[in-house]
Design a protein around this motif. Structure first.
Motif, PDB file in Angstrom:
ATOM      1  N   TYR A 224      -2.070   2.620   4.782  1.00  0.00           N
ATOM      2  CA  TYR A 224      -0.930   3.256   4.939  1.00  0.00           C
ATOM      3  C   TYR A 224       0.641   2.843   3.749  1.00  0.00           C
ATOM      4  CZ  TYR A 224       3.310   6.164   6.420  1.00  0.00           C
ATOM      5  OH  TYR A 224       4.574   6.846   7.028  1.00  0.00           O
ATOM      6  N   THR A 225       0.539   1.586   4.192  1.00  0.00           N
ATOM      7  CA  THR A 225       1.501   0.392   3.887  1.00  0.00           C
ATOM      8  C   THR A 225       1.565   0.472   2.311  1.00  0.00           C
ATOM      9  OG1 THR A 225       2.043  -0.663   5.722  1.00  0.00           O
ATOM     10  CG2 THR A 225       2.521  -1.174   3.487  1.00  0.00           C
ATOM     11  N   TYR A 226      -0.139   0.565   2.027  1.00  0.00           N
ATOM     12  CA  TYR A 226      -0.452   0.097   0.654  1.00  0.00           C
ATOM     13  C   TYR A 226      -0.113   1.419  -0.289  1.00  0.00           C
ATOM     14  CZ  TYR A 226      -2.464  -4.771   1.362  1.00  0.00           C
ATOM     15  OH  TYR A 226      -1.713  -5.526   2.102  1.00  0.00           O
ATOM     16  N   PHE A 227      -0.095   2.616  -0.181  1.00  0.00           N
ATOM     17  CA  PHE A 227      -0.082   3.867  -0.293  1.00  0.00           C
ATOM     18  C   PHE A 227       1.007   4.015   0.034  1.00  0.00           C
ATOM     19  CE2 PHE A 227      -5.081   4.984   0.501  1.00  0.00           C
ATOM     20  CZ  PHE A 227      -5.167   4.843  -0.581  1.00  0.00           C
ATOM     21  N   SER A 228       1.828   4.329   0.329  1.00  0.00           N
ATOM     22  CA  SER A 228       3.422   4.280   0.433  1.00  0.00           C
ATOM     23  C   SER A 228       3.957   3.414  -0.247  1.00  0.00           C
ATOM     24  CB  SER A 228       3.727   3.866   1.915  1.00  0.00           C
ATOM     25  OG  SER A 228       3.751   4.440   2.667  1.00  0.00           O
ATOM     26  N   LEU A 229       3.567   2.125  -0.990  1.00  0.00           N
ATOM     27  CA  LEU A 229       4.018   1.272  -1.613  1.00  0.00           C
ATOM     28  C   LEU A 229       4.141   2.064  -3.214  1.00  0.00           C
ATOM     29  CD1 LEU A 229       5.672  -1.473  -2.253  1.00  0.00           C
ATOM     30  CD2 LEU A 229       3.254  -2.060  -2.303  1.00  0.00           C
ATOM     31  N   LEU A 328       8.019   1.545   4.222  1.00  0.00           N
ATOM     32  CA  LEU A 328       7.286   0.550   3.646  1.00  0.00           C
ATOM     33  C   LEU A 328       6.815   0.516   5.082  1.00  0.00           C
ATOM     34  CD1 LEU A 328       7.960  -1.989   1.148  1.00  0.00           C
ATOM     35  CD2 LEU A 328       6.748  -0.818   1.316  1.00  0.00           C
ATOM     36  N   PRO A 329       6.217   1.352   6.185  1.00  0.00           N
ATOM     37  CA  PRO A 329       5.672   0.938   7.678  1.00  0.00           C
ATOM     38  C   PRO A 329       5.059   0.087   7.780  1.00  0.00           C
ATOM     39  CG  PRO A 329       3.726   2.266   5.715  1.00  0.00           C
ATOM     40  CD  PRO A 329       5.219   2.489   5.557  1.00  0.00           C
ATOM     41  N   PHE A 330       5.446  -0.011   8.629  1.00  0.00           N
ATOM     42  CA  PHE A 330       4.488  -1.735   9.210  1.00  0.00           C
ATOM     43  C   PHE A 330       5.055  -3.101   9.226  1.00  0.00           C
ATOM     44  CE2 PHE A 330       1.121   1.755   9.488  1.00  0.00           C
ATOM     45  CZ  PHE A 330       1.705   2.122  10.792  1.00  0.00           C
ATOM     46  N   VAL A 331       5.819  -3.227   8.059  1.00  0.00           N
ATOM     47  CA  VAL A 331       6.290  -4.361   7.072  1.00  0.00           C
ATOM     48  C   VAL A 331       6.968  -5.162   7.266  1.00  0.00           C
ATOM     49  CG1 VAL A 331       7.020  -4.993   4.983  1.00  0.00           C
ATOM     50  CG2 VAL A 331       5.148  -3.555   4.980  1.00  0.00           C
ATOM     51  N   ALA A 332       7.952  -6.101   7.467  1.00  0.00           N
ATOM     52  CA  ALA A 332       8.766  -7.618   8.143  1.00  0.00           C
ATOM     53  C   ALA A 332       9.504  -6.974   7.209  1.00  0.00           C
ATOM     54  CB  ALA A 332       8.308  -7.926   8.607  1.00  0.00           C
TER      55      ALA A 332
END
Length: 387
Positions: A224-229, A328-332
């Motif tokens: 999900y993070t990578y596709f959103s990126l 960027l979900p789940f990302v700090a």
């Protein structure tokens, strides 16, 4: 223009079943539906109930299932030979020197060329306008990310190719289709058109399929993070192969699974989460797929599950002040690496990188800061005060 649904999932998640069932459910609603697969496993044929020899079967042609549904397992070698020999799409321009120096079989061995062929085939179907919905059963998450990053990567290589220090046949292979002969210009235009549609949330959404266990759940979050990126809009998460309701609620397996489900629902609280029980029999053929689709979508429209995610990008905040927003979900903030070279802004999370070419009006401005607000990275560009 046809709607596009990309289906991607973790290993063993049953993503092909979800793609096939979604296609069947859409066709039952009268939508002219095509399910495309770029996966070499040929699992789509099996899911659709089409029996064929292990290493044969339909190659390079769609197969009809009912009046509104067909599927096509894309054979990259066949597609490349068809395009190479027929001159369709200027595939000979993929390699510097053309077909007199390199044959189609050699080019088929490169992953980059294979991704170009896949995107061109998708674009060909979209231009024909024979379908209302195209569902793409994506390969593994890693390969799907590479496929969806093909055009930006080619653009990057093409820019680097302008400098005399850029070496390597790989760069020539990728950049050749972005400049030069008329054939390569045609390839560029077609690829850019497909890429624009894939990154338009009104046209394309991506559906993530996972299972309720630690490894698959973490992979789904990273995906999900990578596709959103990369700018893809995710419309829902499917948790597949759950223990049926009749299972012993007190068993260790069911308790562990329920804990994972609750964790996934919290993690993906901003998305629609669908749950499907493990099927007692193989999901092969129309009847089992219909049962699966009913359990998955509960009679709801399988195409428009939710409103499209708003497209993030560049916005103007004031005179000579702009912001770049990326979901960027789940990302700090500490997980993000940012760099800039002139008009090119680079965002990297883990192993995935996105190169953003800044518009001219922003390229002239310095980067003034970056911050995380919820699941959004916001990068600011503005003229320094007093300048």
């Amino acid at each position: 223009m046809a709607r596009i649904i990309l289906v991607s999932g973790t290993g063993g998640s049953g993503k092909t079943t979800v793609a096939a069932a979604t296609g069947l459910a859409a066709s039952r609603r009268g939508l002219r539906t095509l399910v495309l697969s770029f996966d070499l496993s040929r699992g789509l044929s099996a899911a659709m109930g089409v029996e064929s020899p292990l290493f044969a079967g339909p190659r390079g042609v769609p197969v009809g299932v009912n009046d509104h549904l067909s599927f096509h397992e894309v054979d990259v070698g066949e597609e490349l030979r068809r395009g190479w020999n027929g001159g369709q799409g200027g595939l000979a321009a993929l390699v510097d020197g053309g077909p007199e120096r390199v044959n189609a079989e050699e080019v088929a061995m490169t992953a980059e060329a294979a991704h170009v062929v896949m995107l061109l085939r998708l674009g060909e179907y979209l231009r024909e306008q024979q379908h209302d919905l195209v569902i793409v059963d994506c390969p593994s998450t890693r390969t799907a990310l590479q496929l969806l990053n093909t055009v930006p990567a080619m653009s990057w290589y093409a820019r680097k190719q302008q400098t005399p220090t850029q070496p390597g046949r790989k760069a020539r292979l990728l950049a050749a289709s972005l400049h030069g002969a008329d054939a390569s210009l045609e390839v560029r235009d077609r690829l850019n058109a497909v890429d624009a549609l894939l990154h338009d949330p009104e046209v394309t959404t991506l559906r993530l399929v996972t299972t309720a266990d630690t490894v698959s759940g973490q992979e789904a979050q990273r995906a999900y993070t990578y596709f959103s990126l990369l700018g893809l809009a995710v419309d829902c998460v499917v948790i597949n192969r759950l223990a049926p309701e009749a299972a012993d609620a007190g068993s260790e397996q069911v308790r562990t699974q329920q804990a994972h489900v609750e964790k996934l629902q919290r993690a993906f609280s901003s998305l629609l989460v669908l749950k499907v029980p493990h099927q007692s029999t193989e999901v092969v053929g129309e009847k089992p797929l219909e049962v699966f689709a009913e359990q998955l979508y509960q009679g709801e429209d399988p195409v428009r599950l939710t409103a499209p995610q708003p497209a993030l990008g560049i916005r103007k905040d004031a005179v000579d002040a702009y912001s770049l927003e990326v979901r960027l979900p789940f990302v700090a903030k500490s997980d993000v690496e940012l760099s800039r070279r002139g008009a090119e802004f680079v965002i990297q999370v883990g192993a995935v990188r996105r190169n953003v070419v800044l518009p001219r009006m922003i390229a002239l401005l310095p980067t003034s800061g970056a911050r995380m607000e919820g699941d959004r990275l916001i990068v600011s560009f503005q003229t320094e005060r007093g300048v």
